[in-house]
Every structure is written in structure tokens, then in C-alpha cells.
Design a protein around this motif. Structure first.
Motif, PDB file in Angstrom:
ATOM      1  N   LEU A   1       5.498   7.316  -2.809  1.00 37.16           N
ATOM      2  CA  LEU A   1       5.221   7.520  -4.234  1.00 37.16           C
ATOM      3  C   LEU A   1       4.022   6.668  -4.666  1.00 37.16           C
ATOM      4  N   THR A   2       3.961   5.443  -4.146  1.00 42.86           N
ATOM      5  CA  THR A   2       2.824   4.570  -4.470  1.00 42.86           C
ATOM      6  C   THR A   2       1.513   5.206  -4.024  1.00 42.86           C
ATOM      7  N   VAL A   3       1.501   5.733  -2.794  1.00 45.14           N
ATOM      8  CA  VAL A   3       0.280   6.351  -2.263  1.00 45.14           C
ATOM      9  C   VAL A   3      -0.074   7.612  -3.059  1.00 45.14           C
ATOM     10  N   ALA A   4       0.949   8.404  -3.390  1.00 46.25           N
ATOM     11  CA  ALA A   4       0.702   9.636  -4.143  1.00 46.25           C
ATOM     12  C   ALA A   4       0.108   9.336  -5.513  1.00 46.25           C
TER      13      ALA A   4
ATOM     14  N   ARG B   1      -5.203   9.037   2.629  1.00 50.13           N
ATOM     15  CA  ARG B   1      -4.002   9.111   1.788  1.00 50.13           C
ATOM     16  C   ARG B   1      -2.993  10.138   2.352  1.00 50.13           C
ATOM     17  N   ALA B   2      -3.536  11.306   2.719  1.00 46.21           N
ATOM     18  CA  ALA B   2      -2.661  12.368   3.240  1.00 46.21           C
ATOM     19  C   ALA B   2      -2.042  11.964   4.576  1.00 46.21           C
ATOM     20  N   THR B   3      -2.855  11.367   5.456  1.00 45.39           N
ATOM     21  CA  THR B   3      -2.327  11.019   6.778  1.00 45.39           C
ATOM     22  C   THR B   3      -1.365   9.821   6.693  1.00 45.39           C
ATOM     23  N   THR B   4      -1.557   8.959   5.680  1.00 41.24           N
ATOM     24  CA  THR B   4      -0.615   7.850   5.508  1.00 41.24           C
ATOM     25  C   THR B   4       0.768   8.390   5.153  1.00 41.24           C
ATOM     26  N   VAL B   5       0.796   9.367   4.244  1.00 43.25           N
ATOM     27  CA  VAL B   5       2.086   9.958   3.866  1.00 43.25           C
ATOM     28  C   VAL B   5       2.719  10.659   5.076  1.00 43.25           C
ATOM     29  N   ALA B   6       1.871  11.317   5.887  1.00 38.57           N
ATOM     30  CA  ALA B   6       2.379  11.989   7.095  1.00 38.57           C
ATOM     31  C   ALA B   6       2.980  10.961   8.069  1.00 38.57           C
ATOM     32  N   SER B   7       2.284   9.838   8.251  1.00 38.70           N
ATOM     33  CA  SER B   7       2.799   8.793   9.152  1.00 38.70           C
ATOM     34  C   SER B   7       4.096   8.198   8.618  1.00 38.70           C
ATOM     35  N   LEU B   8       4.132   8.012   7.302  1.00 40.17           N
ATOM     36  CA  LEU B   8       5.362   7.481   6.692  1.00 40.17           C
ATOM     37  C   LEU B   8       6.527   8.436   6.930  1.00 40.17           C
ATOM     38  N   ALA B   9       6.252   9.730   6.780  1.00 45.28           N
ATOM     39  CA  ALA B   9       7.307  10.728   6.996  1.00 45.28           C
ATOM     40  C   ALA B   9       7.786  10.677   8.451  1.00 45.28           C
TER      41      ALA B   9
ATOM     42  N   ALA C   1       4.858   5.088  14.991  1.00 45.80           N
ATOM     43  CA  ALA C   1       4.673   5.679  13.661  1.00 45.80           C
ATOM     44  C   ALA C   1       4.644   4.593  12.589  1.00 45.80           C
ATOM     45  N   GLY C   2       5.504   3.595  12.725  1.00 48.63           N
ATOM     46  CA  GLY C   2       5.573   2.521  11.737  1.00 48.63           C
ATOM     47  C   GLY C   2       4.283   1.715  11.685  1.00 48.63           C
ATOM     48  N   LEU C   3       3.770   1.361  12.858  1.00 43.56           N
ATOM     49  CA  LEU C   3       2.542   0.549  12.885  1.00 43.56           C
ATOM     50  C   LEU C   3       1.335   1.358  12.422  1.00 43.56           C
ATOM     51  N   THR C   4       1.328   2.662  12.755  1.00 46.92           N
ATOM     52  CA  THR C   4       0.230   3.516  12.279  1.00 46.92           C
ATOM     53  C   THR C   4       0.258   3.579  10.749  1.00 46.92           C
ATOM     54  N   ALA C   5       1.446   3.819  10.197  1.00 43.46           N
ATOM     55  CA  ALA C   5       1.571   3.891   8.730  1.00 43.46           C
ATOM     56  C   ALA C   5       1.163   2.567   8.095  1.00 43.46           C
ATOM     57  N   ALA C   6       1.554   1.450   8.720  1.00 41.19           N
ATOM     58  CA  ALA C   6       1.223   0.125   8.167  1.00 41.19           C
ATOM     59  C   ALA C   6      -0.292  -0.088   8.157  1.00 41.19           C
ATOM     60  N   ALA C   7      -0.966   0.299   9.248  1.00 39.64           N
ATOM     61  CA  ALA C   7      -2.425   0.121   9.315  1.00 39.64           C
ATOM     62  C   ALA C   7      -3.117   1.003   8.279  1.00 39.64           C
ATOM     63  N   GLN C   8      -2.641   2.236   8.127  1.00 40.20           N
ATOM     64  CA  GLN C   8      -3.264   3.153   7.164  1.00 40.20           C
ATOM     65  C   GLN C   8      -3.048   2.671   5.726  1.00 40.20           C
ATOM     66  N   PHE C   9      -1.829   2.258   5.432  1.00 40.87           N
ATOM     67  CA  PHE C   9      -1.521   1.817   4.070  1.00 40.87           C
ATOM     68  C   PHE C   9      -2.280   0.523   3.745  1.00 40.87           C
ATOM     69  N   ALA C  10      -2.475  -0.330   4.755  1.00 42.31           N
ATOM     70  CA  ALA C  10      -3.240  -1.561   4.537  1.00 42.31           C
ATOM     71  C   ALA C  10      -4.690  -1.229   4.187  1.00 42.31           C
ATOM     72  N   ARG C  11      -5.279  -0.278   4.908  1.00 45.74           N
ATOM     73  CA  ARG C  11      -6.680   0.101   4.626  1.00 45.74           C
ATOM     74  C   ARG C  11      -6.791   0.689   3.216  1.00 45.74           C
TER      75      ARG C  11
END
Lengths: 279, 178
Positions: free
Chosen positions: A32-35, A71-79, A89-99
Motif C-alpha cells: 500500500l505504501t508503494v502504491a 514500483r511495479a516490480t517491487t510490488v511483484a517481488s513483495l507478492a 524474493a524477500g531480499l529482492t523486495a528489500a533492495a527494490q523498496f530501499a532504492r
């Protein structure tokens, strides 16, 4: 005391189940934050202003397209992380959300980023395999040691406790006793960002002294009470959530991305224990 | 439940000790930032509302003009799709700290363009964008510093606002001014 600390850090009740529940909770809150982040073209249109103000014309910022893709790929990784609980998947999402978060702060880097706890929690829990519960393809996973899962949960709980403690230290060091005795800062915040209810309360000047004292009392006490475990941590977290809900009802400052994690961070373990005893 | 493997206990203890140290170090670093009243993402000092405000304090305000009329001395929060506290700081950075008139003009032009073409709703600490009174959209803005006095301020009417001081004025060059 050491025994109590060891219990708190390494023997949280049913840590695998709780870590998985926190994972799902984090996925919902961060998605929701990313969206709801500002659109990419907003940053792009102010890129030269940011660079000029920072005195760095060569500053590298994401283009609108790169940002929206991220933004889109971060939500995909989170899913993917929510569904599988797997470390990749967790570390990928963390790196994307950090950027993404870092990009948002470039508009004003000196300002406090009020939701960076989400980055930290995602990195900590994402570094573990939480695929033993609430996950698809559980057999393929290699769940992390429950002691490490417990440590991650304890760290997140302590982070929340330290967050409140920091808020109190900051008010007492930089606001001083007058912060408590006048109540003016919270009254001004209610004047400027208040809801209808807040604006009605604004008339009651005295009330803001008591609210200010109660606020700092809660912020100071949360961490030690959490460590001592008495009263029950659930009650302490409930008081904190009540504080945020009260703030949201009177000002437009909901701090939702923190206390909406409390159901899994503080309230879940005992429920599971009860369920197990009843079984 | 903890599933400890005695044969690997020493290695586990070392790695666990390192993790505990790293966690304590991170929280300690955050507390240090609180002490210094400084933020450096992702380290956060949680220094929100940490000053005792005086009874009278300055506030940025904006008057927005469109052909259907003017909206006087609005909060600046609805000018950018960011959290209200960021908007205030960014406005101060662009219009007070910065002395380059071209940057101010360019920034104001883009703010108006977004308000006219890409309005946004409120969410969390982001306030909804200011909306023009008519379909032609905003064609100008005036940025003010005003003084707010808690002893006579009524938040329901957002008045009175004292001593408005004009900081910056912008009009779209493509719109004929009355």
C-alpha cells in the motif's frame, strides 16, 4: 535478567508461525505504501530543481519510467515473498523498496523519513526463509532456524520500543520541560492538521498539557515494559495503538504504517499459544 | 522448539552474538541521531514535533488565482503530492533559502501545472491538492509568510492570520492578466 533477555531474544513463542504472519502483514503495509508513493513524473519534473539546490547538477535520479518500473516490480517481488516466504524474493523486495525510498528522500534528504522502519523490517525478515508457514511450496523451502526467526521478531519489537523512546528523548532534549508544561506544540499541530474533532478539542487549552504528558509517558515506558513483559506486551502495544488511533481521530497524522503491524508483531503469539493448549 | 543442534553450538553462538551486536548497533545509531537531532536515511531520529512552539509562530501560506476568483492564504500542504511536513520544508528551501529567481519561477510554474492537470486525493499525511474554482485552472500564485497566534486563532475558520508578508509572486505568461 540474562535469562529473561535470552527468552525474549531467542525463545519468542512459535516464532516460525509468527514470522510468517509478520511477513504477510508487511507485504500488505509496504504494498500500500508503494502504491501510494508520488508518481514518477513528479520527481522527474523537479529533477533539475533538486540538483540545483543540492549544488550537484550531475546528480543521478531515476527517470519516471525507471521509477514506475521499479514500483511495479517491487510490488511483484513483495507478492512473491508473501506467497513463498523465500529469501531470494524477500531480499529482492528489500533492495527494490530501499532504492524507491531513497529516491523519495532525494527531494529533501535532511528530513526524517517516517516509514524507514518498513525498509529495516523487510530487510531483516526478508533475509530469513519463512516458508514453513502461510506459504506455497513449503516442502521446497529451507526454513531458517527458529532461534533466528525469534531474534528477528525480537529486533522488530525492540525497534518499535526504541522508536518511542527516541521520540521521548528528542522532545525532552530539544523541547524541554516547557514541551510538557505548555502543551503548545501538540495544540499547534491540532490547529494546523486537525480533524473536526481535533478542532473542537483545540478550545480546551489545558487538555493539551495532559495529552503531552501522557504522550511522553507512553513513549518513555513502552521500551522498559516491553523488556520486562509486565504488564502483558499485548496491553502495552494496545495502549500504543490506541494512542495512534486517537492521534488519527484528532489530527491527520495516522502513523498507520507502524501500528497496523502490531496485530502480528505483538498480539499473535499468545493467541497461538492459547490455540495450542486448547487443541 | 528452538531446535538447537549441540554439535554446532559454538558456531551458532558466534553468529548469534554478531547478529545481536549488529541489531544493538543499529538501534544505538538511531538513538545517536536522535541525540544529534539529525536524519540520514534510513537512520531516523524520530524528532517530529520536538520543539516547544511559541504562542505566535510563522507559517507559509499561498494565494491561488484562477479566472473564477482567488483563494486567499491557503496552507501550502496541498501544493505538492508529498507529506505535509515535507511540503513545508521544500517550499522554504526553494523560496527562502534559495536566492535564484529562475529556480523559483520554474518551480511555481510546475506546481501550478500539476495542480491544473494532475490533481491528487488525500492519503496518510499527503493533503489533497488545492482545486481551482473554475475549469480554466490556476494561472498564478502568491506565496506569503504569515504569523499565527494560538491565543486568537480559530482552526475552523483558519483565521485570523497576522502580518502577511509577500515572499514570491508568479503569473503564467500565457494567460492575459486582468
Amino acid at each position: 535478567m540474562f535469562r529473561r533477555l535470552d527468552q525474549f531474544l531467542f525463545h519468542q513463542p512459535d516464532p516460525r508461525r509468527q514470522a510468517a504472519a509478520i511477513r504477510m502483514n508487511l507485504v500488505a503495509v509496504i504494498s500500500l505504501t508503494v502504491a501510494k508513493l508520488p508518481p514518477g513524473d513528479f520527481f522527474e519534473e523537479h529533477r533539475d530543481t533538486v540538483a540545483a539546490l543540492a549544488g550537484d547538477e550531475q546528480r543521478r535520479m531515476l527517470t519516471a519510467k525507471e521509477y514506475e518500473t521499479l514500483r511495479a516490480t517491487t510490488v511483484a517481488s513483495l507478492a512473491a515473498w508473501g506467497a513463498t516466504g523465500r529469501r531470494a524474493a524477500g531480499l529482492t523486495a528489500a533492495a527494490q523498496f530501499a532504492r524507491l525510498s531513497q529516491h523519495v528522500t532525494t527531494l529533501h534528504p535532511k528530513l526524517w523519513s517516517y516509514n524507514s522502519h518498513l525498509n529495516v523490517f523487510l530487510a531483516v525478515l526478508g533475509a530469513l526463509d519463512t516458508s514453513s508457514d502461510l506459504a506455497l511450496g513449503r516442502r521446497a523451502g529451507r526454513p531458517s532456524d527458529p532461534r533466528l526467526q525469534s531474534l528477528a521478531i525480537a529486533f522488530m519489537q525492540l525497534y518499535v520500543g526504541m522508536l518511542y523512546f527516541q521520540s521521548a528523548v528528542s522532545k525532552l532534549k530539544y523541547g524541554g520541560v516547557s514541551w510538557l508544561s505548555t502543551g503548545r506544540t501538540l495544540r499547534a499541530a491540532t490547529a494546523l492538521t486537525g480533524t473536526g474533532l481535533g478542532h473542537r478539542l483545540y478550545e480546551r487549552k489545558e487538555l493539551f498539557r495532559y495529552i503531552s504528558i501522557a504522550t511522553v509517558a507512553l513513549e518513555v515506558l513502552f521500551l522498559p515494559l516491553l523488556l520486562v513483559g509486565k504488564p502483558d506486551r499485548r496491553l502495552v502495544a494496545l495502549a500504543a495503538a490506541g494512542f495512534h488511533i486517537g492521534a488519527a481521530a484528532t489530527t491527520k497524522i495516522p502513523f498507520w504504517h507502524l501500528w497496523t503491524l502490531y496485530p502480528t508483531l505483538f498480539w499473535l503469539p499468545e493467541r497461538r499459544e492459547r490455540g495450542r493448549r486448547a487443541a | 522448539m528452538s531446535g538447537s543442534a549441540p554439535g554446532r553450538r559454538g558456531w551458532r553462538s558466534l553468529s548469534e552474538a554478531l547478529l545481536v551486536t549488529a541489531g544493538a548497533g543499529y538501534l544505538g545509531a538511531q538513538l545517536w541521531h536522535t541525540w544529534k537531532d539529525r536524519n540520514r536515511w534510513p537512520l531516523c531520529s524520530y524528532n517530529m514535533f520536538n520543539r516547544t512552539l511559541p504562542s505566535r509562530f510563522p507559517q507559509p501560506r499561498v494565494t491561488l488565482h484562477d479566472p473564477a476568483g482567488s483563494q486567499e492564504l491557503l496552507p501550502v500542504y496541498g501544493l505538492l503530492p508529498l507529506e505535509f511536513f515535507r511540503v513545508v520544508s521544500i517550499m522554504a528551501e526553494v523560496f527562502l533559502v534559495n536566492g535564484d529567481e529562475e529556480i523559483k519561477r520554474r518551480f511555481a510554474e510546475r506546481v501550478l501545472r500539476r495542480l491544473n492537470t494532475r490533481p491528487w486525493p488525500a492519503f496518510d499525511e499527503v493533503h489533497a491538492s488545492h482545486r481551482p474554482l473554475g475549469p480554466a485552472g490556476f494561472h498564478g500564485l502568491d506565496l506569503y509568510a504569515v504569523t499565527l497566534d494560538l491565543d486568537d486563532y480559530d482552526p475552523r475558520t483558519d483565521r485570523p492570520l497576522h502580518q502577511p508578508e509577500l515572499l514570491f509572486s508568479y503569473r503564467r505568461p500565457d494567460v492575459p492578466q486582468a
